[in-house]
Scaffold this motif. Structure first.
Motif, PDB file in Angstrom:
ATOM      1  N   LEU A 132      -6.634 -13.218  51.977  1.00  0.00           N
ATOM      2  CA  LEU A 132      -8.335 -13.915  51.199  1.00  0.00           C
ATOM      3  C   LEU A 132      -8.513 -11.803  51.187  1.00  0.00           C
ATOM      4  N   MET A 133      -7.832 -10.707  50.573  1.00  0.00           N
ATOM      5  CA  MET A 133      -8.509 -10.155  50.188  1.00  0.00           C
ATOM      6  C   MET A 133      -8.350  -9.627  48.149  1.00  0.00           C
ATOM      7  N   LEU A 134      -7.384 -11.097  48.321  1.00  0.00           N
ATOM      8  CA  LEU A 134      -6.629 -11.151  46.544  1.00  0.00           C
ATOM      9  C   LEU A 134      -7.232 -10.859  45.347  1.00  0.00           C
ATOM     10  N   ARG A 135      -7.433 -11.015  44.544  1.00  0.00           N
ATOM     11  CA  ARG A 135      -8.321 -11.372  43.241  1.00  0.00           C
ATOM     12  C   ARG A 135      -8.225 -13.112  43.060  1.00  0.00           C
ATOM     13  N   CYS A 136      -8.606 -14.424  42.987  1.00  0.00           N
ATOM     14  CA  CYS A 136      -7.832 -15.044  42.404  1.00  0.00           C
ATOM     15  C   CYS A 136      -8.378 -16.143  41.709  1.00  0.00           C
ATOM     16  N   HIS A 137      -9.912 -15.183  41.105  1.00  0.00           N
ATOM     17  CA  HIS A 137     -10.245 -15.544  39.227  1.00  0.00           C
ATOM     18  C   HIS A 137      -9.915 -15.357  38.739  1.00  0.00           C
ATOM     19  N   ARG A 138      -9.677 -16.198  37.469  1.00  0.00           N
ATOM     20  CA  ARG A 138      -9.571 -15.654  36.115  1.00  0.00           C
ATOM     21  C   ARG A 138     -10.446 -14.280  35.490  1.00  0.00           C
ATOM     22  N   GLU A 139      -9.720 -13.715  34.994  1.00  0.00           N
ATOM     23  CA  GLU A 139     -10.238 -12.659  34.353  1.00  0.00           C
ATOM     24  C   GLU A 139     -10.348 -12.950  32.252  1.00  0.00           C
ATOM     25  N   GLU A 140     -10.326 -13.164  31.177  1.00  0.00           N
ATOM     26  CA  GLU A 140     -10.560 -12.905  30.069  1.00  0.00           C
ATOM     27  C   GLU A 140      -8.890 -12.700  29.519  1.00  0.00           C
ATOM     28  N   GLY A 141      -8.258 -13.565  29.019  1.00  0.00           N
ATOM     29  CA  GLY A 141      -6.724 -13.253  28.790  1.00  0.00           C
ATOM     30  C   GLY A 141      -5.759 -13.697  29.599  1.00  0.00           C
ATOM     31  N   GLU A 142      -6.245 -13.886  31.344  1.00  0.00           N
ATOM     32  CA  GLU A 142      -4.740 -14.193  31.775  1.00  0.00           C
ATOM     33  C   GLU A 142      -4.784 -15.956  32.389  1.00  0.00           C
ATOM     34  N   GLU A 143      -3.077 -16.715  32.263  1.00  0.00           N
ATOM     35  CA  GLU A 143      -3.334 -17.671  32.395  1.00  0.00           C
ATOM     36  C   GLU A 143      -3.475 -17.771  33.729  1.00  0.00           C
ATOM     37  N   GLU A 144      -3.340 -16.673  34.576  1.00  0.00           N
ATOM     38  CA  GLU A 144      -3.987 -17.097  35.961  1.00  0.00           C
ATOM     39  C   GLU A 144      -3.683 -16.204  37.248  1.00  0.00           C
ATOM     40  N   SER A 145      -4.433 -15.451  37.880  1.00  0.00           N
ATOM     41  CA  SER A 145      -4.670 -14.605  38.468  1.00  0.00           C
ATOM     42  C   SER A 145      -4.187 -14.270  39.534  1.00  0.00           C
ATOM     43  N   PRO A 146      -3.958 -13.019  39.905  1.00  0.00           N
ATOM     44  CA  PRO A 146      -3.107 -12.025  40.635  1.00  0.00           C
ATOM     45  C   PRO A 146      -2.646 -12.797  41.343  1.00  0.00           C
ATOM     46  N   GLY A 147      -3.800 -13.591  42.862  1.00  0.00           N
ATOM     47  CA  GLY A 147      -3.695 -14.360  44.062  1.00  0.00           C
ATOM     48  C   GLY A 147      -3.116 -15.698  43.779  1.00  0.00           C
ATOM     49  N   GLU A 148      -3.317 -16.195  42.624  1.00  0.00           N
ATOM     50  CA  GLU A 148      -2.642 -17.470  42.137  1.00  0.00           C
ATOM     51  C   GLU A 148      -1.263 -16.600  41.875  1.00  0.00           C
ATOM     52  N   ARG A 149      -0.895 -15.242  40.994  1.00  0.00           N
ATOM     53  CA  ARG A 149       0.717 -15.182  41.222  1.00  0.00           C
ATOM     54  C   ARG A 149       1.353 -15.183  41.764  1.00  0.00           C
ATOM     55  N   VAL A 150       0.512 -14.162  43.036  1.00  0.00           N
ATOM     56  CA  VAL A 150       1.657 -13.723  44.165  1.00  0.00           C
ATOM     57  C   VAL A 150       1.611 -15.259  45.346  1.00  0.00           C
ATOM     58  N   GLU A 151       0.597 -15.785  45.018  1.00  0.00           N
ATOM     59  CA  GLU A 151       1.149 -16.570  46.121  1.00  0.00           C
ATOM     60  C   GLU A 151       2.414 -17.611  45.573  1.00  0.00           C
ATOM     61  N   HIS A 152       2.018 -17.912  44.150  1.00  0.00           N
ATOM     62  CA  HIS A 152       3.395 -18.527  43.840  1.00  0.00           C
ATOM     63  C   HIS A 152       4.768 -18.078  44.156  1.00  0.00           C
ATOM     64  N   LEU A 153       4.129 -17.024  44.477  1.00  0.00           N
ATOM     65  CA  LEU A 153       6.023 -15.796  44.418  1.00  0.00           C
ATOM     66  C   LEU A 153       6.218 -15.507  45.560  1.00  0.00           C
ATOM     67  N   VAL A 154       4.898 -15.524  46.808  1.00  0.00           N
ATOM     68  CA  VAL A 154       5.661 -15.875  48.040  1.00  0.00           C
ATOM     69  C   VAL A 154       5.761 -17.622  49.418  1.00  0.00           C
ATOM     70  N   ARG A 155       4.687 -18.114  48.062  1.00  0.00           N
ATOM     71  CA  ARG A 155       5.102 -19.086  48.667  1.00  0.00           C
ATOM     72  C   ARG A 155       6.740 -19.989  49.798  1.00  0.00           C
ATOM     73  N   PRO A 156       7.581 -19.424  48.645  1.00  0.00           N
ATOM     74  CA  PRO A 156       8.995 -20.139  48.586  1.00  0.00           C
ATOM     75  C   PRO A 156       9.313 -19.368  49.898  1.00  0.00           C
TER      76      PRO A 156
END
Length: 469
Positions: A254-278
């Motif tokens: 729940l602490m991950l930042r999941c909104h995208r800032e300018e210039g980001e294709e994906e938020s850190p939360g989405e990136r970490v989720e994609h890495l950890v989900r597998p």
């Protein structure tokens, strides 16, 4: 997970998803379906291992203890899987929930109303069914929460086999429902299955979480080598505090930042989720299933399931309570909000998905272990009841989905058709001519740029030939 914002008055319920959400759902489905297939394989292996002459070796491995006793972490393999690996599963669930709360449809109270009510009713109804059966039969009421959870990986693995053409709005509804369901399950575990508290360890865990948030959100430190050791310390402190250790995973997700800032294709939360989900889907959940689903399923065990109130309550809760709760809550909410079902779908389609929500596995097995801790016989019978109830839900959902499979195939073909091969389904371009024109303009501009570069290369080649001459 995303949904289609169906709940405002006059809006269409289970209509076509916006294109970004359609793609997000497709990506999530692929990951969850693979994890569900591994989960089924692990569960089948556990059942075979525990019901053959090799059952003694299964118990030996499952009950083998390892870990540092000085830190209060000398646990059995089964406990490492349930308290340790499942923390990763709940971390992903927390990240999914955070994304929905800040960047998905759950950020809009009106859009969130339907999945929240459906999930709540889908947990209240099974609990009531279990309580009623055990009140009448004189059983143990402590297992009321066992049939309340939906196993999304298991359900999507079933869909991969039985409902390959199920329209994406129905899949998105099931995914969103499961995210909210996970939230309620987390609250149940935190509130009802917390033992005597060690406030020193709990304070240390909270301090670790605050430090985790400060590094992540304020200093924006990057690097797994910082967060993984810190996460392990937080998990160990949470385990020793008496609060179920999986809560640590949820909190960090729940602490991950999941909104995208300018210039980001994906938020850190989405990136970490994609890495950890597998790892969560491919390792954590299947290993948990391997050491939790191994129960004796002989003839006597099946007979006890339908005669003992605790186990009968679990089966009826999953099969009857889930279907009635999810479908009834959805139908009532749409009536109160005057939402209209998409003309391409029927209420029977939603009922089939509601029956599918009765597949309870990972969290149901975990809650069963917590609810009947200390009674190994009853714990085993409740696990067998979870398996039987889930199997019955699978068979009923399969029968209902097959009735409309031809219609689903037609809808899926229409949804995925891309005759111009531009990567955008034609139906989205037909419904949004302006978007189609913007896309065509972008392609024309890109083609003009390629032609200009080609002319420059040709001129450069000609100049080089002139110099050589």
């Amino acid at each position: 997970m995303p949904s289609n914002r169906p709940n405002a008055p006059g809006r269409r319920f289970l209509g076509r998803l916006p294109l970004p959400e359609y793609r997000y759902v497709a990506d999530a489905l692929r990951a969850e379906t693979l994890g569900g297939a591994l989960l089924l394989v692990a569960a089948a292996l556990a059942l075979v291992w525990a019901n053959t002459p090799l059952s003694h070796s299964y118990e030996t491995v499952r009950d083998f203890h390892l870990g540092p006793a000085a830190l209060g972490l000398r646990l059995s393999v089964q406990h490492w899987a349930a308290d340790g690996l499942l923390a990763v599963f709940f971390f992903v669930a927390g990240a999914e929930l955070k994304r929905e709360l800040v960047a998905g449809d759950l950020r809009d109270p009106k859009a969130a109303l339907l999945p929240v009510v459906a999930a709540a009713c889908g947990m209240i109804a099974p609990a009531l069914v279990y309580t009623l059966v055990n009140t009448v039969g004189g059983g143990d009421l402590g297992g009321w929460a066992v049939p309340t959870a939906t196993d999304i990986a298991f359900a999507l693995a079933v869909l991969a086999v039985l409902g390959t053409a199920l329209p994406s709005p129905l899949r998105a509804f099931l995914l969103t429902l499961a995210v909210v369901d996970d939230l309620f399950a987390i609250l149940i575990i935190a509130v009802f299955f917390t033992s005597d508290l060690d406030f020193a360890a709990l304070g240390g865990a909270v301090a670790g979480l605050v430090f985790f948030w400060f590094l992540l959100r304020r200093l924006r430190v990057r690097g797994w080598y910082v967060y993984v050791p810190l996460a392990l310390v937080i998990w160990g402190l949470m385990y020793n505090s008496g609060v179920h250790a999986t809560i640590a995973g949820v909190a960090m997700g729940l602490m991950l930042r999941c909104h995208r800032e300018e210039g980001e294709e994906e938020s850190p939360g989405e990136r970490v989720e994609h890495l950890v989900r597998p790892f969560s889907a491919g390792v954590a959940v299947p290993v948990f299933a391997l050491f939790s689903a191994g129960v004796a399923v002989g003839g006597d065990a099946f007979a006890d399931i339908f005669t003992r109130p605790e186990t009968l309550g679990v089966v009826l809760g999953l099969v009857v309570g889930k279907a009635v709760g999810v479908f009834g809550g959805t139908w009532l909410t749409t009536r109160l909000t005057r939402a209209e079902l998409d003309p391409a779908l029927r209420w029977s389609d939603l009922f089939a998905v509601s029956v599918l929500a009765g597949i309870g596995f990972t969290v149901s097995l975990l809650i069963g272990e917590l609810a009947f801790d200390g009674d190994a016989e009853l714990t085993g019978e409740v696990k067998a009841a979870v398996l039987v109830g889930s199997l019955v839900a699978v068979l009923l959902a399969a029968a209902l989905l097959r009735l409309r499979n031809r219609a689903y195939v037609r809808l899926a073909a229409e949804e995925e058709r891309d005759e111009d091969r531009d990567g955008v389904p034609d139906v989205y371009q037909q419904e949004d001519p302006a978007h189609h024109q913007r896309l065509a303009d972008a392609y024309e501009n890109r083609a003009a740029e390629h032609r200009a570069r080609a002319r420059e290369r040709e001129r450069g080649a000609e100049d080089a030939e002139d110099r050589d001459a």
